[in-house]
Enzyme design. Structure first.
Site, PDB file in Angstrom:
ATOM      1  N   TYR A   1     -25.434  67.247  94.224  1.00 52.12           N
ATOM      2  CA  TYR A   1     -24.354  66.704  93.336  1.00 52.12           C
ATOM      3  C   TYR A   1     -24.948  66.847  91.724  1.00 52.12           C
ATOM      4  CZ  TYR A   1     -21.687  65.150  97.221  1.00 52.12           C
ATOM      5  OH  TYR A   1     -20.933  65.330  98.374  1.00 52.12           O
TER       6      TYR A   1
ATOM      7  N   GLN B   1      -8.146  64.063  94.712  1.00 50.57           N
ATOM      8  CA  GLN B   1      -9.305  64.053  95.479  1.00 50.57           C
ATOM      9  C   GLN B   1     -10.419  64.866  94.763  1.00 50.57           C
ATOM     10  OE1 GLN B   1      -7.762  66.082  99.533  1.00 50.57           O
ATOM     11  NE2 GLN B   1      -6.422  66.678  97.856  1.00 50.57           N
TER      12      GLN B   1
ATOM     13  N   VAL C   1     -13.625  65.175  92.169  1.00 50.01           N
ATOM     14  CA  VAL C   1     -14.516  64.245  91.517  1.00 50.01           C
ATOM     15  C   VAL C   1     -14.884  64.587  89.982  1.00 50.01           C
ATOM     16  CG1 VAL C   1     -15.612  63.446  93.974  1.00 50.01           C
ATOM     17  CG2 VAL C   1     -16.306  65.509  92.531  1.00 50.01           C
ATOM     18  N   ASP C   2     -14.159  65.730  89.708  1.00 45.46           N
ATOM     19  CA  ASP C   2     -14.513  66.001  88.234  1.00 45.46           C
ATOM     20  C   ASP C   2     -13.787  65.077  87.447  1.00 45.46           C
ATOM     21  OD1 ASP C   2     -11.946  67.099  87.545  1.00 45.46           O
ATOM     22  OD2 ASP C   2     -12.400  68.796  88.980  1.00 45.46           O
TER      23      ASP C   2
ATOM     24  N   HIS D   1     -11.860  60.062  95.748  1.00 46.80           N
ATOM     25  CA  HIS D   1     -13.045  60.581  96.580  1.00 46.80           C
ATOM     26  C   HIS D   1     -14.193  60.446  95.662  1.00 46.80           C
ATOM     27  CE1 HIS D   1     -10.980  63.385  99.447  1.00 46.80           C
ATOM     28  NE2 HIS D   1     -10.824  62.202  99.693  1.00 46.80           N
TER      29      HIS D   1
ATOM     30  N   GLY E   1      -2.844  72.317  94.559  1.00 51.84           N
ATOM     31  CA  GLY E   1      -4.184  72.788  95.044  1.00 51.84           C
ATOM     32  C   GLY E   1      -4.984  72.112  95.909  1.00 51.84           C
TER      33      GLY E   1
ATOM     34  N   SER F   1      -5.825  72.119 100.212  1.00 51.13           N
ATOM     35  CA  SER F   1      -5.554  72.652 101.628  1.00 51.13           C
ATOM     36  C   SER F   1      -4.866  71.571 102.309  1.00 51.13           C
ATOM     37  CB  SER F   1      -6.787  73.271 101.913  1.00 51.13           C
ATOM     38  OG  SER F   1      -7.815  72.230 102.342  1.00 51.13           O
TER      39      SER F   1
END
Ligand code: OAD
Length: 225
Positions: free
Chosen positions: A53, A86, A88-89, A104, A169, A171
């Site tokens: 991370y 979703q 984390v940026d 997330h 974007g 899946s």
């Protein structure tokens, strides 16, 4: 204003230069998800997990939001926009979006291992031995596999009250995020933008098989005649 709820995944940040997880060359090709994204992995080798991370965080500080992030900001002029990400940026926030729910977690926050609720700003590396103010080892504020998704109830409520849904974007492999669209009211139109989509167009679902920047522009043409 009508409410537009947008579910985003790693693909929206791909054009900023951040790798996705499951595409060829993606993060889960070079890293074992069980080692770096589970509480068990952290217990077994905290230095490895922190380093994974730390690398993600350093990279994040070098990239910029892209056209797709910016288009979602412009949509706030026409819609009440809620982004459920979703990712984390912080690229949605840096682009200027006002209402972002991080399912997330967030790379730029840390927390002590003793308390998931209290987070601290974090722009540098976290090392083994770094402690929270309460004396607990710091860890990234990331929801790992097997952990609860604290923002889930709020996300479900947003989807349920949406007039339009956009999915960009992702899946759609990871639950509960992948199941969120099922909480929409019947008849709510859904636009799914992904160059390699995992669903086909049917009924109220329109698939736009393009990268995020051009695909979101196309979706806007369809939503705002
Ligand atoms: P994935 O890596 O599973 O999927 C990325 C999606 O982005 C794929 O469907 C690609 O086709 C698409 N994509 C690639 N380039 C794109 C572009 N330029 N524009 C638009 N789409 C593009 O990533 P997620 O679905 O976000 O969780 O993964 C979900 C979760 O799995 C992540 O939040 C992460 C991961 O494990 C945790 O770590 C807890």
């Amino acid at each position: 204003m009508k409410k537009l709820v947008v579910l985003t995944g790693a693909g929206i940040s791909a054009e900023s230069g951040i790798s996705t997880f499951r595409d060829s060359g993606g993060l889960w090709e070079g890293h074992d998800v069980n080692e770096v994204a589970t509480p068990e992995g952290f217990a077994a080798n905290p230095a490895l997990v922190l380093d994974f991370y730390n690398q993600r965080r350093r990279q994040l500080l070098e990239v910029q939001p892209n056209e797709a992030h910016r288009l979602l900001v412009h949509l706030e002029k026409r819609f009440q926009v809620v982004i459920i990400t979703q990712n984390v940026d912080d690229l949605h926030e840096r682009a200027g979006s006002h209402n972002v729910i991080h399912l997330h977690g967030e790379l730029l926050k840390s927390r002590g291992v003793d308390n998931p609720q209290v987070t601290y700003p974090c722009t540098g590396d976290i090392k083994v031995g770094d402690k929270s103010p309460t004396g607990a080892q710091l860890r990234p504020h990331i929801v790992w596999f097997g952990e609860e998704v604290p923002m889930l109830d709020q996300a479900i409520e947003e989807v349920y009250t949406a007039d339009v849904l956009m999915i960009i974007g992702t899946s759609l492999q990871v639950y509960p995020a992948a199941g969120l669209m099922n909480y929409r009211k019947e008849g709510t139109p859904v636009f799914y933008i992904d160059p390699n989509p995992s669903l086909h167009s049917r009924g109220d679902l329109t698939v736009i098989a393009q990268k995020a920047s051009t695909g979101v522009a196309k979706a806007i043409e369809l939503i705002i005649p």
